[in-house]
Design an enzyme around this catalytic site. Structure first.
Site, PDB file in Angstrom:
ATOM      1  N   GLU A 187     -19.159 -55.100   6.986  1.00 31.16           N
ATOM      2  CA  GLU A 187     -18.380 -56.593   6.555  1.00 31.16           C
ATOM      3  C   GLU A 187     -19.003 -56.633   4.958  1.00 31.16           C
ATOM      4  O   GLU A 187     -19.892 -56.196   4.520  1.00 31.16           O
ATOM      5  CB  GLU A 187     -19.174 -57.703   7.372  1.00 31.16           C
ATOM      6  CG  GLU A 187     -18.564 -57.479   8.746  1.00 31.16           C
ATOM      7  CD  GLU A 187     -19.714 -58.563   9.659  1.00 31.16           C
ATOM      8  OE1 GLU A 187     -19.461 -58.714  10.924  1.00 31.16           O
ATOM      9  OE2 GLU A 187     -20.525 -59.323   8.952  1.00 31.16           O
ATOM     10  N   LYS A 199     -20.459 -57.880   1.759  1.00 36.38           N
ATOM     11  CA  LYS A 199     -21.724 -58.465   1.329  1.00 36.38           C
ATOM     12  C   LYS A 199     -21.549 -59.497   0.223  1.00 36.38           C
ATOM     13  O   LYS A 199     -21.175 -58.965  -0.825  1.00 36.38           O
ATOM     14  CB  LYS A 199     -22.622 -57.360   0.989  1.00 36.38           C
ATOM     15  CG  LYS A 199     -24.076 -57.883   0.340  1.00 36.38           C
ATOM     16  CD  LYS A 199     -24.924 -58.682   1.518  1.00 36.38           C
ATOM     17  CE  LYS A 199     -26.222 -58.940   0.824  1.00 36.38           C
ATOM     18  NZ  LYS A 199     -26.277 -60.155   0.044  1.00 36.38           N
ATOM     19  N   ARG A 236     -26.933 -68.465   1.806  1.00 32.24           N
ATOM     20  CA  ARG A 236     -26.948 -68.186   3.180  1.00 32.24           C
ATOM     21  C   ARG A 236     -27.026 -69.748   3.922  1.00 32.24           C
ATOM     22  O   ARG A 236     -27.606 -70.549   3.360  1.00 32.24           O
ATOM     23  CB  ARG A 236     -28.340 -67.489   3.863  1.00 32.24           C
ATOM     24  CG  ARG A 236     -28.256 -67.158   5.324  1.00 32.24           C
ATOM     25  CD  ARG A 236     -27.511 -66.024   5.649  1.00 32.24           C
ATOM     26  NE  ARG A 236     -27.781 -65.734   7.046  1.00 32.24           N
ATOM     27  CZ  ARG A 236     -28.423 -64.720   7.544  1.00 32.24           C
ATOM     28  NH1 ARG A 236     -29.164 -64.063   6.810  1.00 32.24           N
ATOM     29  NH2 ARG A 236     -28.681 -64.516   8.720  1.00 32.24           N
ATOM     30  N   ARG A 294     -31.394 -70.901   4.367  1.00 34.35           N
ATOM     31  CA  ARG A 294     -32.204 -69.701   4.981  1.00 34.35           C
ATOM     32  C   ARG A 294     -33.620 -69.914   5.442  1.00 34.35           C
ATOM     33  O   ARG A 294     -34.123 -69.223   6.290  1.00 34.35           O
ATOM     34  CB  ARG A 294     -32.244 -68.324   4.203  1.00 34.35           C
ATOM     35  CG  ARG A 294     -32.732 -68.466   2.968  1.00 34.35           C
ATOM     36  CD  ARG A 294     -32.525 -66.979   1.958  1.00 34.35           C
ATOM     37  NE  ARG A 294     -32.942 -66.019   2.894  1.00 34.35           N
ATOM     38  CZ  ARG A 294     -32.331 -64.926   2.934  1.00 34.35           C
ATOM     39  NH1 ARG A 294     -30.987 -64.867   2.825  1.00 34.35           N
ATOM     40  NH2 ARG A 294     -32.940 -63.766   3.733  1.00 34.35           N
ATOM     41  N   ARG A 321     -35.974 -58.678  10.865  1.00 35.11           N
ATOM     42  CA  ARG A 321     -35.267 -57.481  10.162  1.00 35.11           C
ATOM     43  C   ARG A 321     -35.505 -56.227  10.764  1.00 35.11           C
ATOM     44  O   ARG A 321     -36.493 -55.625  10.819  1.00 35.11           O
ATOM     45  CB  ARG A 321     -36.103 -57.538   8.779  1.00 35.11           C
ATOM     46  CG  ARG A 321     -35.184 -56.527   7.601  1.00 35.11           C
ATOM     47  CD  ARG A 321     -36.173 -56.287   6.455  1.00 35.11           C
ATOM     48  NE  ARG A 321     -36.697 -57.326   5.743  1.00 35.11           N
ATOM     49  CZ  ARG A 321     -36.133 -58.024   4.801  1.00 35.11           C
ATOM     50  NH1 ARG A 321     -34.729 -57.691   4.433  1.00 35.11           N
ATOM     51  NH2 ARG A 321     -36.860 -59.175   4.344  1.00 35.11           N
ATOM     52  N   LYS A 328     -27.799 -53.562   4.983  1.00 33.27           N
ATOM     53  CA  LYS A 328     -26.908 -53.987   3.770  1.00 33.27           C
ATOM     54  C   LYS A 328     -26.791 -52.512   2.699  1.00 33.27           C
ATOM     55  O   LYS A 328     -27.962 -52.051   2.777  1.00 33.27           O
ATOM     56  CB  LYS A 328     -27.427 -55.243   2.979  1.00 33.27           C
ATOM     57  CG  LYS A 328     -28.966 -54.873   2.635  1.00 33.27           C
ATOM     58  CD  LYS A 328     -29.453 -56.103   2.106  1.00 33.27           C
ATOM     59  CE  LYS A 328     -31.108 -56.162   1.659  1.00 33.27           C
ATOM     60  NZ  LYS A 328     -31.416 -57.440   1.106  1.00 33.27           N
TER      61      LYS A 328
END
Length: 507
Positions: A209, A211, A216, A231, A366, A372
């Site tokens: 997808e 970035k 966010r 976020r 994470r 990413k």
């Protein structure tokens, strides 16, 4: 309980590198608290009081700081009540009243308590008691499985409330904590890879997808009521009326969406990140509109989707918001994934995020399921100090000392920052003026050439890689580091780790 007991415990936690010792010290403290004190104490220990930010900055703290009390008399409840007063004071004459409240609080605090309160109010408490350690301590104090406590805290976004349930409630009550539309959830985070093919090797078949270089957002809708969170779980609904209006048009009753919002130009290309953040941070509507793009859905009309695979969640998202999905493609073919990356870059975006199609939504984590990939390696680091400039930068703080997070304590105390390099490149005149003022506000000590600061400022740094170095304790140094921007939307706990940077040596 006296506040002094919290201070002594944080001192004990900060003085040991043993995670087990930290957990035991904190668990013992939690067991001694009265039920009505638990949520408050947890908030103080992680510098996130239940009242949130009460509008006290460095200048206000300095002006209110007076002679400390000789003996500890402040209780946890006293501090909580003072924060309630600070939060609730507004209108004409409120500045003087707030200052008086703060002075009264600090005048009844000992020197160590004053430092503790300042750290809490400024969000800069450094004790080594990271939320992960305290989460383990909550589980220990309540005799609950760590995973149950961790999940409840992630889904509620409230470690203090979770602690109260874990310590005073039943196991069934703890396990019953789940998603609630209108209550923000800690967002899932992504790791970093140097190439799309390397990311695919880790994830297998994935959704590749775009970035986006935006802010966010997590959007909750219940009926016609819409709430939007950042976020860091701060509510910003009133700042994004255009997003509220759009979400109300979706064919749903209740929904939780994860995504990004950013400013677009007339040609549909993304505007600079600074424009998005300027608009995102405004309390009043501006001419710049922010467009939302969604990449995940966590709940739909009574059905929780956290534990459904990404492929299922994307199918739901395609059905309810097809025109507002972040572009991407599901593939296991590196050539296809590279093509998506080229398209994203050509459209003016940062790169891509590669997400394993079978992955669940790991709130607050994470891991390796989301990765990413950017053409230029960028990492979020923390400013540790800054050196005075020379030449045309004389009188300005210029050369940044950069640190990476060490959550495991591999190179010192867990939760501290390991210096990995310096840079003065990429700083505009505007940034130089800003950081010269800001860093002197948060300085902790200085020499003739350098100002050391509280490790609270996140800066995005572009690098060409890392190299082995004996100059810094982590054994690496950044190559050709330059500043991209400061990240006001990120906390120091979200900085990239020394372990992530060291992995670049192998790649």
């Amino acid at each position: 309980m006296l506040l002094d007991e919290l201070v002594k415990t944080t001192d004990a936690v900060a003085s040991t590198r043993s995670r087990l010792a930290k957990v035991e010290a904190l668990a013992g403290l939690l067991r001694r608290l009265e039920p009505g004190e638990i949520a408050t104490a947890v908030g103080l220990l992680i510098a996130k009081p239940r009242q949130g930010r009460v509008g006290v900055g460095w200048s206000g703290m300095r002006s209110a700081m007076g002679d400390p009390a000789d003996e500890p008399t402040l209780t946890v409840a006293d501090v909580d009540a003072a924060l309630d007063r600070l939060l609730g004071t507004a209108g004409t004459g409120s500045a003087a009243e707030r200052a008086a409240t703060l002075r009264t609080l600090l005048s009844t605090a000992t020197e160590r308590e004053q430092a503790f309160i300042a750290g809490v109010l400024l969000g800069e408490l450094r004790t080594g008691a990271l939320e992960g350690v305290l989460t383990d301590a909550v589980a220990r104090a309540g005799g609950r499985p760590v995973e149950s406590v961790r999940r409840a805290a992630m889904l509620s976004g409230d470690l203090g409330g979770t602690a109260l349930v874990a310590i005073t409630g039943t196991e069934e009550e703890l396990d019953a904590v789940g998603l609630v539309v209108g209550r923000p959830v800690q967002p899932m985070l992504a790791a970093t890879a140097s190439s799309v093919s390397a990311a695919l090797e880790t994830t297998g078949e994935a959704s590749v997808e775009y970035k986006l270089d935006g802010a966010r957002i997590q959007v909750h809708r219940s009926g016609e009521q819409v709430r939007i969170y950042t976020r860091t779980l701060a509510e910003v609904t009133h700042r994004l009326p255009e997003v509220v209006d759009l979400v109300r048009t979706l064919p749903v009753r209740d929904v939780i969406l994860d995504g990004e919002t950013l400013a677009l130009g007339e040609d549909g290309a993304p505007r600079p990140f600074q424009e998005t953040m300027s608009r995102f941070g405004a309390d009043q509507a501006r001419s710049t509109l922010l467009h939302p793009w969604f990449f995940d859905v966590l709940h739909l009309d009574g059905r929780d989707l956290l534990d459904e695979p990404l492929a299922t969640r994307l199918g739901v998202l395609e059905r309810i918001a097809p025109d507002h999905r972040i572009p991407g493609e599901i593939t296991a073919d590196p050539a296809v994934a590279e093509n998506v990356s080229r398209q994203a870059l050509a459209a003016g975006h940062e790169g891509v995020v590669v997400k394993a199609v079978g992955s669940l939504y790991a709130a607050g984590r994470r891991g390796s399921n989301w990765i990413k990939v950017k053409p230029v390696l960028t990492y979020d680091l923390v400013v540790l100090a800054c050196e005075w400039g020379s030449g045309r930068r004389t009188g300005m703080l210029s050369n940044l000392h950069l640190g990476a997070l060490d959550p495991a304590g591999e190179f010192g105390e867990p939760g501290n920052y390991v210096m990995v390099g310096k840079t003065f490149k990429g700083l505009t005149d505007e940034l130089l003026r800003w950081q010269t003022e800001r860093f002197q506000e948060i300085e902790v000590r200085r020499t003739a050439n350098t100002v050391w600061v509280e490790p609270v400022t996140v800066v995005e740094i572009a690098i060409d890689g890392v190299q082995q170095s004996s100059r810094y304790p982590g054994g690496i140094a950044l190559r050709f580091a330059r500043v991209k921007r400061y990240r006001d939307d990120k906390t120091p706990a979200e900085a990239d780790t020394i372990q992530t940077l060291r992995a670049l040596l192998r790649s």
